[in-house]
Design a protein around this motif. Structure first.
Motif, PDB file in Angstrom:
ATOM      1  N   UNK A   1       0.813  -1.216   0.000  1.00  0.00           N
ATOM      2  CA  UNK A   1       0.000   0.000   0.000  1.00  0.00           C
ATOM      3  C   UNK A   1       0.841   1.257   0.000  1.00  0.00           C
ATOM      4  N   UNK A   2       1.931   1.250   0.751  1.00  0.00           N
ATOM      5  CA  UNK A   2       2.784   2.437   0.778  1.00  0.00           C
ATOM      6  C   UNK A   2       3.499   2.626  -0.553  1.00  0.00           C
ATOM      7  N   UNK A   3       3.889   1.525  -1.192  1.00  0.00           N
ATOM      8  CA  UNK A   3       4.513   1.639  -2.522  1.00  0.00           C
ATOM      9  C   UNK A   3       3.513   2.196  -3.525  1.00  0.00           C
ATOM     10  N   UNK A   4       2.275   1.720  -3.479  1.00  0.00           N
ATOM     11  CA  UNK A   4       1.253   2.253  -4.382  1.00  0.00           C
ATOM     12  C   UNK A   4       0.972   3.725  -4.093  1.00  0.00           C
ATOM     13  N   UNK A   5       1.011   4.103  -2.826  1.00  0.00           N
ATOM     14  CA  UNK A   5       0.790   5.501  -2.472  1.00  0.00           C
ATOM     15  C   UNK A   5       1.899   6.384  -3.035  1.00  0.00           C
ATOM     16  N   UNK A   6       3.131   5.902  -2.955  1.00  0.00           N
ATOM     17  CA  UNK A   6       4.251   6.671  -3.508  1.00  0.00           C
ATOM     18  C   UNK A   6       4.094   6.810  -5.016  1.00  0.00           C
ATOM     19  N   UNK A   7       3.734   5.725  -5.698  1.00  0.00           N
ATOM     20  CA  UNK A   7       3.515   5.803  -7.146  1.00  0.00           C
ATOM     21  C   UNK A   7       2.345   6.711  -7.476  1.00  0.00           C
ATOM     22  N   UNK A   8       1.314   6.658  -6.652  1.00  0.00           N
ATOM     23  CA  UNK A   8       0.141   7.500  -6.881  1.00  0.00           C
ATOM     24  C   UNK A   8       0.507   8.977  -6.800  1.00  0.00           C
ATOM     25  N   UNK A   9       1.431   9.325  -5.922  1.00  0.00           N
ATOM     26  CA  UNK A   9       1.858  10.715  -5.796  1.00  0.00           C
ATOM     27  C   UNK A   9       2.948  11.082  -6.799  1.00  0.00           C
ATOM     28  N   UNK A  10       3.791  10.112  -7.144  1.00  0.00           N
ATOM     29  CA  UNK A  10       4.945  10.419  -7.984  1.00  0.00           C
ATOM     30  C   UNK A  10       4.583  10.519  -9.462  1.00  0.00           C
ATOM     31  N   UNK A  11       3.631   9.740  -9.921  1.00  0.00           N
ATOM     32  CA  UNK A  11       3.304   9.738 -11.357  1.00  0.00           C
ATOM     33  C   UNK A  11       2.774  11.099 -11.805  1.00  0.00           C
ATOM     34  N   UNK A  12       1.853  11.752 -11.105  1.00  0.00           N
ATOM     35  CA  UNK A  12       1.451  13.100 -11.556  1.00  0.00           C
ATOM     36  C   UNK A  12       2.603  14.103 -11.541  1.00  0.00           C
ATOM     37  N   UNK A  13       3.469  14.017 -10.531  1.00  0.00           N
ATOM     38  CA  UNK A  13       4.626  14.927 -10.518  1.00  0.00           C
ATOM     39  C   UNK A  13       5.555  14.655 -11.690  1.00  0.00           C
ATOM     40  N   UNK A  14       5.732  13.407 -12.041  1.00  0.00           N
ATOM     41  CA  UNK A  14       6.569  13.064 -13.185  1.00  0.00           C
ATOM     42  C   UNK A  14       5.959  13.577 -14.482  1.00  0.00           C
ATOM     43  N   UNK A  15       4.652  13.475 -14.619  1.00  0.00           N
ATOM     44  CA  UNK A  15       3.976  13.974 -15.820  1.00  0.00           C
ATOM     45  C   UNK A  15       4.109  15.491 -15.900  1.00  0.00           C
ATOM     46  N   UNK A  16       3.932  16.182 -14.782  1.00  0.00           N
ATOM     47  CA  UNK A  16       4.093  17.646 -14.768  1.00  0.00           C
ATOM     48  C   UNK A  16       5.517  18.028 -15.133  1.00  0.00           C
ATOM     49  N   UNK A  17       6.517  17.289 -14.628  1.00  0.00           N
ATOM     50  CA  UNK A  17       7.917  17.590 -14.939  1.00  0.00           C
ATOM     51  C   UNK A  17       8.204  17.381 -16.422  1.00  0.00           C
ATOM     52  N   UNK A  18       7.660  16.316 -17.016  1.00  0.00           N
ATOM     53  CA  UNK A  18       7.879  16.053 -18.450  1.00  0.00           C
ATOM     54  C   UNK A  18       7.251  17.159 -19.283  1.00  0.00           C
ATOM     55  N   UNK A  19       6.054  17.603 -18.934  1.00  0.00           N
ATOM     56  CA  UNK A  19       5.411  18.702 -19.666  1.00  0.00           C
ATOM     57  C   UNK A  19       6.234  19.979 -19.539  1.00  0.00           C
ATOM     58  N   UNK A  20       6.745  20.253 -18.350  1.00  0.00           N
ATOM     59  CA  UNK A  20       7.581  21.440 -18.154  1.00  0.00           C
ATOM     60  C   UNK A  20       8.848  21.371 -18.995  1.00  0.00           C
ATOM     61  N   UNK A  21       9.492  20.210 -19.060  1.00  0.00           N
ATOM     62  CA  UNK A  21      10.714  20.058 -19.860  1.00  0.00           C
ATOM     63  C   UNK A  21      10.414  20.262 -21.336  1.00  0.00           C
ATOM     64  N   UNK A  22       9.248  19.796 -21.798  1.00  0.00           N
ATOM     65  CA  UNK A  22       8.886  19.977 -23.199  1.00  0.00           C
ATOM     66  C   UNK A  22       8.661  21.452 -23.492  1.00  0.00           C
ATOM     67  N   UNK A  23       7.993  22.156 -22.588  1.00  0.00           N
ATOM     68  CA  UNK A  23       7.713  23.577 -22.805  1.00  0.00           C
ATOM     69  C   UNK A  23       8.984  24.406 -22.652  1.00  0.00           C
ATOM     70  N   UNK A  24       9.768  24.170 -21.608  1.00  0.00           N
ATOM     71  CA  UNK A  24      10.950  24.990 -21.318  1.00  0.00           C
ATOM     72  C   UNK A  24      12.138  24.626 -22.192  1.00  0.00           C
ATOM     73  N   UNK A  25      12.147  23.449 -22.773  1.00  0.00           N
ATOM     74  CA  UNK A  25      13.276  23.025 -23.594  1.00  0.00           C
ATOM     75  C   UNK A  25      14.325  22.326 -22.751  1.00  0.00           C
ATOM     76  N   UNK A  26      15.277  21.711 -23.428  1.00  0.00           N
ATOM     77  CA  UNK A  26      16.316  20.985 -22.686  1.00  0.00           C
ATOM     78  C   UNK A  26      17.211  21.940 -21.914  1.00  0.00           C
ATOM     79  N   UNK A  27      17.759  21.436 -20.818  1.00  0.00           N
ATOM     80  CA  UNK A  27      18.620  22.236 -19.973  1.00  0.00           C
ATOM     81  C   UNK A  27      20.060  22.079 -20.450  1.00  0.00           C
TER      82      UNK A  27
END
Length: 96
Positions: free
Chosen positions: A25-51
């Motif tokens: 359950x704790x592993x699923x909770x971490x994935x549940x919280x981490x996947x939206x943050x990962x999606x937001x980070x990928x969208x930000x990288x696409x918009x902002x361009x590579x570093x």
């Protein structure tokens, strides 16, 4: 007495299943919280361009530039004179 001998393995089994459930359950909770943050980070990288990591290159160039005069002598082989403080009597700052 035989009932207690059967009870201990059942209690240990129930506790083990509960602990495994908490772990999963704790592993699923971490994935549940981490996947939206990962999606937001990928969208930000696409918009902002590579570093680009120019700061490391600039800092190493600056370090090499500051160390170069002390590392090798002048072309004529003479040692450089040390700089002296110069006193300026002109206090007219209107030129600037």
């Amino acid at each position: 007495m035989p009932f207690l001998l059967l009870l201990w393995p059942l209690i240990i089994l129930i506790i083990g299943i509960a602990l495994i459930g908490l772990l999963i359950g704790s592993v699923f909770l971490v994935f549940k919280l981490a996947v939206p943050l990962l999606i937001i980070w990928v969208i930000y990288r696409v918009i902002a361009g590579p570093r680009h990591h120019h700061r490391h290159d600039q800092s190493s160039d600056w370090y090499a530039h500051t160390q170069r005069p002390a590392a090798r002598p002048t072309s004529s082989g003479r040692q450089r004179k040390e700089a002296r403080d110069v006193k300026v009597d002109d206090d007219d700052w209107s030129d600037f």
